[in-house]
Motif scaffolding. Structure first.
Motif, PDB file in Angstrom:
ATOM      1  N   HIS A  92      21.932  24.897  25.365  1.00  0.00           N
ATOM      2  CA  HIS A  92      20.771  24.041  24.865  1.00  0.00           C
ATOM      3  C   HIS A  92      19.678  23.819  25.881  1.00  0.00           C
ATOM      4  O   HIS A  92      18.390  23.827  25.586  1.00  0.00           O
ATOM      5  N   ILE A 127      26.119  30.533  24.391  1.00  0.00           N
ATOM      6  CA  ILE A 127      26.960  29.933  23.337  1.00  0.00           C
ATOM      7  C   ILE A 127      28.149  30.908  23.226  1.00  0.00           C
ATOM      8  O   ILE A 127      29.279  30.287  22.822  1.00  0.00           O
ATOM      9  N   ARG A 169      29.165  24.143  14.767  1.00  0.00           N
ATOM     10  CA  ARG A 169      27.980  24.136  15.585  1.00  0.00           C
ATOM     11  C   ARG A 169      27.717  25.078  16.348  1.00  0.00           C
ATOM     12  O   ARG A 169      26.554  25.540  16.588  1.00  0.00           O
ATOM     13  N   ASP A 173      24.399  27.299  16.194  1.00  0.00           N
ATOM     14  CA  ASP A 173      23.596  27.356  17.254  1.00  0.00           C
ATOM     15  C   ASP A 173      23.284  29.007  17.711  1.00  0.00           C
ATOM     16  O   ASP A 173      22.097  29.457  17.877  1.00  0.00           O
ATOM     17  N   TYR A 176      20.986  30.482  15.091  1.00  0.00           N
ATOM     18  CA  TYR A 176      19.616  30.101  15.363  1.00  0.00           C
ATOM     19  C   TYR A 176      18.837  30.725  16.681  1.00  0.00           C
ATOM     20  O   TYR A 176      18.036  31.288  16.685  1.00  0.00           O
ATOM     21  N   TYR A 177      19.669  30.927  17.779  1.00  0.00           N
ATOM     22  CA  TYR A 177      19.216  31.664  18.909  1.00  0.00           C
ATOM     23  C   TYR A 177      18.746  33.109  18.544  1.00  0.00           C
ATOM     24  O   TYR A 177      17.841  33.505  19.020  1.00  0.00           O
TER      25      TYR A 177
END
Length: 191
Positions: A92, A127, A169, A173, A176-177
């Motif tokens: 993050h 991640i 989650r 993530d 998304y990345y």
């Protein structure tokens, strides 16, 4: 003495440990000092010894070489220094910094583009590091077990955000990345 899989993992570990020891633990991350051969990096027969601000850390040459060859920035296998929740926080942090760099990017080739791409890559890789601690199989569970979060920093991060290391989650993530990186490359063409 702690053993890091790569020099990069040693840097992350030192930055996390330093942040925890600061006046407001966990609020800011302080980069680890640069590696200086002969100063804070000592060559041994099988490994470097990193004389870090938090103590000595061993980095085996074979682990660094294998990780570099296979493109595993922080190392092969599972970390023994950074827990799953810490990896999610690291991801993050990279993402937050990269969003700012992405928004400021002017479309020109060069260092700025490289850092945007690298930031998204490192966020995704962090991640993936956290995901290594997810239980395997159909009955594995939907979150990283508490036994995989052994630091107070990681436990505090999970307490603040109970879904931080949930399977859903982490998968969101990662999508998304990697998707944002793909979109960035599609918008700006090949490097």
């Amino acid at each position: 003495m702690p053993i890091a899989r790569t020099l990069a993992e040693a840097e992350i570990y030192v930055a996390l440990e330093t942040a925890q020891a600061g006046p407001e633990p966990g609020l800011t991350s302080v980069p680890a000092p640069d590696f200086e051969l002969g100063e804070n990096i000592i060559e041994g027969p099988d490994a470097w010894t990193y004389l870090s601000p938090i103590g000595e850390i061993t980095i085996p040459y074979s682990s660094q070489r294998s990780s570099t060859r296979l493109g595993a920035h922080w190392g092969l296998g599972k970390s023994q220094l950074v827990d799953a929740a810490e990896w999610a926080v690291v991801a993050h942090l990279y993402a937050d910094r990269t969003i700012a760099a992405d928004l400021a990017y002017d479309g020109q080739p060069g260092q700025e583009r490289y850092y945007v791409e690298l930031g998204w890559e490192l966020a995704a890789e962090a991640i993936r590091e956290a995901m290594k601690s997810l239980p395997e199989g159909d009955n594995g569970g939907d979150t990283v077990p508490d036994s995989e979060i052994w630091t107070s920093f990681g436990a505090d991060a999970k307490a603040r955000d109970p879904y931080l290391v949930s399977r859903a989650r982490l998968e969101d993530d990662l999508e998304y990345y990697t998707g944002t990186l793909a979109d960035f490359r599609a918008l700006h063409g090949p490097a």
